[in-house]
Design a protein around this motif. Structure first.
Motif: not given
Ligand code: PEP
Length: 252
Positions: A15-20, A41-48
């Motif tokens: 998820t974005p939080r896990e990616a961070a 290369c994260p999923p699209f939802t975590a790119l930002d």
């Protein structure tokens, strides 16, 4: 001299939080490494989220796919200008999972990489044979066909902007890595083929990553091969210590 490039393909994970959390840890671990191009290369939802964290660092942002149209009635797709706006620099194209589950072909790979190049994104183009093709001694035929189709009508200048990933499908996510000799044999074949499809300078210039169950333990032997210029890493890129260990061991 081709610069080593190690890219992490997070696939459908984080998820974005896990990616961070992951990329913050990775950033600390690879802080001082200049001699390797590091891409996540994260999923699209975590790119930002990840884009903000890697800004002004030695980690580049990559996406896992791109559509060939810039905008329009294409529900569910994401375009190159959208990725550019988020700070994306690289994009994986033609991963075997996209070929296997989502109908990707060499023709659609060609369309996607054209869109990526048009907008200044670096394509990481995946090619590779499956187990049945290897066992039938068709590896080189498959690679030739994939390269001819994927890179159709590209100029030398365009081809020089592309990174290739040789990923034997039987080695992806299976724990069965190609031996360094097996991988080198195909990498050398690809470089030779590029020399026929393009000029010899282009063949020498293009970076060819290996992908398929790369770990901190096996990367050094792979990267020691003359035509292996890096790795595309799936499973082992999902934890900062293992991905960082791969990056560190890849410094030639
Ligand atoms: C990949 O996803 O491209 C890959 C090589 O995965 P893994 O490292 O898990 O085999």
């Amino acid at each position: 001299m081709r610069k080593i490039i190690i890219a992490g393909n997070w696939k459908l994970n984080k998820t974005p939080r896990e990616a961070a959390v992951l990329v913050e840890e990775l950033k600390r671990e690879v802080l001082d490494i200049e001699s390797v191009d590091i891409v996540v290369c994260p999923p699209f939802t975590a790119l930002d989220e990840v884009s903000d964290i890697v800004l002004d660092t030695n980690i580049f942002l990559g996406a896992q796919n791109v559509y060939w149209q810039d905008n329009g009635a294409f529900t569910g797709e994401v375009s190159a200008p959208m990725l550019k706006d988020l700070g994306v620099k690289y994009v994986i194209i033609g991963h075997s999972e996209r070929r296997q589950y989502f109908g990707e072909t060499d023709e659609t790979v060609n369309k996607r990489l054209r869109a990526a190049l048009t907008h200044g994104l670096t394509p990481l183009v995946c090619i590779g044979e499956n187990l049945a093709e290897r066992e039938a001694n068709k590896t080189f035929d498959v690679i030739r066909q994939q390269c001819q189709g994927s890179f159709a009508n590209l100029t030398d200048q365009e081809m020089q902007k592309i990174v290739l990933a040789y990923e034997p499908v039987w080695a992806i996510g299976t724990g069965k890595t190609a031996t360094p000799a097996q991988a080198q044999e195909v990498h050398a074949f690809i470089r030779q083929l590029l020399g026929k499809l393009f000029n010899s300078q282009t063949a020498q210039w293009v970076r060819i990553q290996y992908g398929g169950s790369v770990t901190p333990e096996n990367i050094a032997a792979l990267i020691a091969q003359p035509d292996i210029d890096g790795a595309l890493v799936g499973g082992a890129s999902l934890k900062a210590p293992s991905f960082a260990a791969i990056v560190k061991a890849a410094k030639k």
